[in-house]
Design a protein around this motif. Structure first.
Motif, short mmCIF file in Angstrom:
data_model
loop_
_atom_site.label_atom_id
_atom_site.label_comp_id
_atom_site.label_asym_id
_atom_site.label_seq_id
_atom_site.Cartn_x
_atom_site.Cartn_y
_atom_site.Cartn_z
N VAL A 33 0.84 -1.20 0.00
CA VAL A 33 0.00 0.00 0.00
C VAL A 33 0.88 1.25 0.00
N ILE A 34 1.91 1.26 0.84
CA ILE A 34 2.80 2.42 0.91
C ILE A 34 3.53 2.61 -0.42
N HIS A 35 3.91 1.51 -1.07
CA HIS A 35 4.58 1.62 -2.37
C HIS A 35 3.67 2.30 -3.38
N ARG A 36 2.41 1.95 -3.37
CA ARG A 36 1.46 2.59 -4.28
C ARG A 36 1.27 4.06 -3.93
N LEU A 37 1.16 4.36 -2.63
CA LEU A 37 0.98 5.75 -2.21
C LEU A 37 2.20 6.60 -2.54
N THR A 38 3.39 6.05 -2.37
CA THR A 38 4.59 6.82 -2.72
C THR A 38 4.66 7.04 -4.23
N ILE A 91 2.08 7.50 -6.14
CA ILE A 91 1.16 8.62 -6.37
C ILE A 91 1.80 9.93 -5.93
N ALA A 92 2.47 9.92 -4.77
CA ALA A 92 3.13 11.13 -4.27
C ALA A 92 4.22 11.60 -5.22
N TYR A 98 8.90 14.31 -0.13
CA TYR A 98 9.14 13.87 -1.51
C TYR A 98 10.41 13.03 -1.59
N ALA A 139 9.59 9.67 -0.13
CA ALA A 139 8.75 8.90 -1.06
C ALA A 139 9.58 8.35 -2.21
N HIS A 173 10.08 4.40 -2.56
CA HIS A 173 9.60 3.77 -3.80
C HIS A 173 10.74 3.05 -4.51
#
Length: 135
Positions: free
Chosen positions: A32-37, A39-40, A81, A84, A88
């Motif tokens: 989930v964090i990989h996907r959110l990063t 997006i970020a 950033y 992230a 990522h």
């Protein structure tokens, strides 16, 4: 003649698994964090584009961009950033290890997930320490 069978009712259909069934694990959280990063990183790339456009637009525009990024909130956003980006990156390396066929046992998955978090946090601090000491 055979009688047509009615389609199943919504209540009769099986439900897909959802978060109330699954127990949250490290690898799920890292996914989930990989996907959110990811997006970020889109937002951060827009900020980078803004900075480059301000650089090309002239001294006044660049001074405004520098003021925005140099403010407390701007630095917090840039720090996020940076984290992230590195998180990522390490998540992608973790997936690359899996693509090579390694790291699927429980301990390896846990260690890779923890290493991803720890390495991204430490490297973010190191990058910022170097950046602040140089600039």
């Amino acid at each position: 003649m055979a009688e047509a069978k009615a389609p199943p009712r919504a209540a009769d259909r099986p439900l897909s698994p959802h978060l109330q069934i699954y127990r949250l694990t490290w690898t799920m959280a890292m996914s989930v964090i990989h996907r959110l990063t990811g997006i970020a990183l889109y937002g951060g790339t827009l900020l980078l584009a803004y900075w480059l456009i301000a650089l090309a637009a002239g001294a006044d525009a660049f001074a405004t961009a520098q003021w925005v990024f140099g403010s407390f909130l701007g630095r917090v956003v840039l720090f996020g950033y940076t984290w992230a980006l590195l998180h990522h990156l390490f998540g992608g390396l973790r997936h690359f290890v899996w693509d090579l066929g390694y790291g699927f046992d429980l301990n390896a998955r846990m260690n890779l997930a923890r290493a991803n978090l720890i390495a991204s946090g430490i490297l973010t601090v190191v990058v910022w320490a170097i950046g602040l000491s140089v600039g």
